[in-house]
Scaffold this motif. Structure first.
Motif, PDB file in Angstrom:
ATOM      1  N   ARG A 162      16.997 -42.122  31.590  1.00 46.03           N
ATOM      2  CA  ARG A 162      18.061 -43.016  32.066  1.00 46.03           C
ATOM      3  C   ARG A 162      19.410 -42.714  31.436  1.00 46.03           C
ATOM      4  O   ARG A 162      20.372 -43.468  31.582  1.00 46.03           O
ATOM      5  N   TYR A 163      19.479 -41.603  30.736  1.00 43.49           N
ATOM      6  CA  TYR A 163      20.685 -41.291  29.955  1.00 43.49           C
ATOM      7  C   TYR A 163      20.794 -39.784  29.787  1.00 43.49           C
ATOM      8  O   TYR A 163      19.790 -39.078  29.684  1.00 43.49           O
ATOM      9  N   GLN A 208      15.650 -49.603  39.342  1.00 45.22           N
ATOM     10  CA  GLN A 208      16.059 -48.207  39.211  1.00 45.22           C
ATOM     11  C   GLN A 208      17.573 -48.140  39.052  1.00 45.22           C
ATOM     12  O   GLN A 208      18.313 -48.831  39.740  1.00 45.22           O
ATOM     13  N   LEU A 209      18.007 -47.313  38.142  1.00 47.59           N
ATOM     14  CA  LEU A 209      19.437 -47.078  37.964  1.00 47.59           C
ATOM     15  C   LEU A 209      19.844 -45.954  38.915  1.00 47.59           C
ATOM     16  O   LEU A 209      19.235 -44.892  38.928  1.00 47.59           O
ATOM     17  N   LEU A 223      18.143 -53.017  33.969  1.00 48.91           N
ATOM     18  CA  LEU A 223      17.180 -52.002  33.550  1.00 48.91           C
ATOM     19  C   LEU A 223      17.432 -51.687  32.079  1.00 48.91           C
ATOM     20  O   LEU A 223      18.545 -51.315  31.701  1.00 48.91           O
ATOM     21  N   PRO A 224      16.433 -51.863  31.198  1.00 44.86           N
ATOM     22  CA  PRO A 224      16.649 -51.574  29.775  1.00 44.86           C
ATOM     23  C   PRO A 224      16.907 -50.091  29.546  1.00 44.86           C
ATOM     24  O   PRO A 224      16.137 -49.244  29.987  1.00 44.86           O
ATOM     25  N   ILE A 225      18.008 -49.797  28.848  1.00 46.03           N
ATOM     26  CA  ILE A 225      18.444 -48.420  28.669  1.00 46.03           C
ATOM     27  C   ILE A 225      18.365 -47.972  27.221  1.00 46.03           C
ATOM     28  O   ILE A 225      17.976 -46.842  26.928  1.00 46.03           O
ATOM     29  N   VAL A 226      18.737 -48.870  26.295  1.00 47.79           N
ATOM     30  CA  VAL A 226      18.880 -48.427  24.902  1.00 47.79           C
ATOM     31  C   VAL A 226      18.492 -49.518  23.917  1.00 47.79           C
ATOM     32  O   VAL A 226      18.777 -50.692  24.121  1.00 47.79           O
ATOM     33  N   CYS A 246       7.202 -42.646  35.110  1.00 45.46           N
ATOM     34  CA  CYS A 246       7.360 -43.934  34.432  1.00 45.46           C
ATOM     35  C   CYS A 246       8.582 -43.915  33.518  1.00 45.46           C
ATOM     36  O   CYS A 246       9.343 -44.887  33.448  1.00 45.46           O
ATOM     37  N   ALA A 247       8.771 -42.804  32.799  1.00 49.69           N
ATOM     38  CA  ALA A 247       9.922 -42.688  31.904  1.00 49.69           C
ATOM     39  C   ALA A 247      11.228 -42.763  32.677  1.00 49.69           C
ATOM     40  O   ALA A 247      12.239 -43.251  32.166  1.00 49.69           O
ATOM     41  N   ASP A 248      11.219 -42.296  33.929  1.00 51.07           N
ATOM     42  CA  ASP A 248      12.417 -42.328  34.760  1.00 51.07           C
ATOM     43  C   ASP A 248      12.496 -43.598  35.611  1.00 51.07           C
ATOM     44  O   ASP A 248      13.345 -43.707  36.498  1.00 51.07           O
ATOM     45  N   SER A 249      11.590 -44.553  35.332  1.00 49.93           N
ATOM     46  CA  SER A 249      11.606 -45.875  35.972  1.00 49.93           C
ATOM     47  C   SER A 249      11.265 -45.852  37.455  1.00 49.93           C
ATOM     48  O   SER A 249      11.495 -46.835  38.159  1.00 49.93           O
ATOM     49  N   LEU A 250      10.717 -44.750  37.935  1.00 44.02           N
ATOM     50  CA  LEU A 250      10.281 -44.704  39.323  1.00 44.02           C
ATOM     51  C   LEU A 250       8.930 -45.387  39.479  1.00 44.02           C
ATOM     52  O   LEU A 250       8.616 -45.947  40.533  1.00 44.02           O
TER      53      LEU A 250
END
Length: 249
Positions: free
Chosen positions: A244-245, A85-86, A150-153, A66-70
């Motif tokens: 994501r970073y 997904q990024l 995708l929200p990143i920050v 989930c943290a990695d948006s998968l």
């Protein structure tokens, strides 16, 4: 030394922990099309039985996915394959780069959503950095930055209000903060005189805005930006979603 249940093999001699093996197996199923976008995956209980491990082990793998948006959790409905997904994580180096520049480097489209603007009293560290008088006011701006939607920050910007009062109403929805600050001040952030990195867990409010689980890992980057004459420009405090970073030091 393996578990072989329903065709799934988890090795107890593998240097990778069991939760990581489950993470890799589910990720492989997503990438190969076994699970399609928006498909609901089996429950924790079902996955626990499938892999012959505890629910705690399964939960760790699911939280990391989930943290990695998968994957994404939907309240009361279950866990589903993420639709956003990024392709490549954003990467930051010691060289100061704006979020917009980081997105350009990995071929992502940047976007910003302003969620708060306030005028508040300066704290001691801000008075010192900016060379302000006691009782000076600070302009506080908070935005959520997106890459490919995708929200990143969770981005926080701090500047003396007397320097940048125009930023209080300046359009900031889809612009680089570096560029906006340069337009207002006539000075561009070039590097950080001080840069600290920390790790925290997402609050309930951040989890909602960043589309992650409560308690998911966030990388906190706090930079004291200066211009080419080493004069202070602004303080930036960014909460990046861990999966994501990445930092390249």
């Amino acid at each position: 030394d393996v578990y072989n249940v329903l065709g799934v093999v988890l090795s107890t001699t593998n240097v990778q922990p069991l939760y990581q093996q489950i993470y890799d197996d589910i990720k492989s199923d997503i990438e190969s099309g076994v699970y399609q976008v928006d498909d609901k995956i089996p429950s924790e209980t079902e996955l626990s039985e499938k892999y012959n491990v505890s629910r705690i082990t399964v939960r760790r793998a699911i939280e990391d996915l989930c943290a990695d948006s998968l994957l994404t959790k939907k309240q009361g409905r279950g866990t589903f394959v993420g639709s956003k997904q990024l392709k490549r994580r954003l990467e930051q180096s010691l060289e100061s780069r704006s979020f917009t520049e980081m997105c350009a480097a990995c071929g992502a489209v940047p976007r910003a959503e302003v969620v708060d603007r306030q005028i508040i009293p300066a704290r001691p560290n801000e008075v010192t950095f900016f060379g302000l008088s006691e009782g000076a006011l600070i302009l506080y701006i908070r935005r959520i930055r997106y890459a490919d939607d995708l929200p990143i920050v969770d981005e926080r910007v701090i500047m003396p209000y007397e320097w940048a009062s125009n930023l209080y109403t300046h359009p900031l929805e889809n612009v680089s903060m570096f560029k906006a600050v340069a337009e207002i001040l006539g000075r561009k952030p070039i590097k950080s005189s001080s840069w600290t990195i920390n790790a925290v867990r997402a609050t309930t409010e951040q989890s909602s805005r960043l589309d992650i689980s409560v308690g998911a890992p966030l990388i906190v980057s706090e930079s004291y930006f200066v211009d080419k004459q080493k004069k202070p420009v602004y303080i930036g405090k960014d909460f990046f979603v861990g999966g994501r970073y990445e930092l390249s030091l």
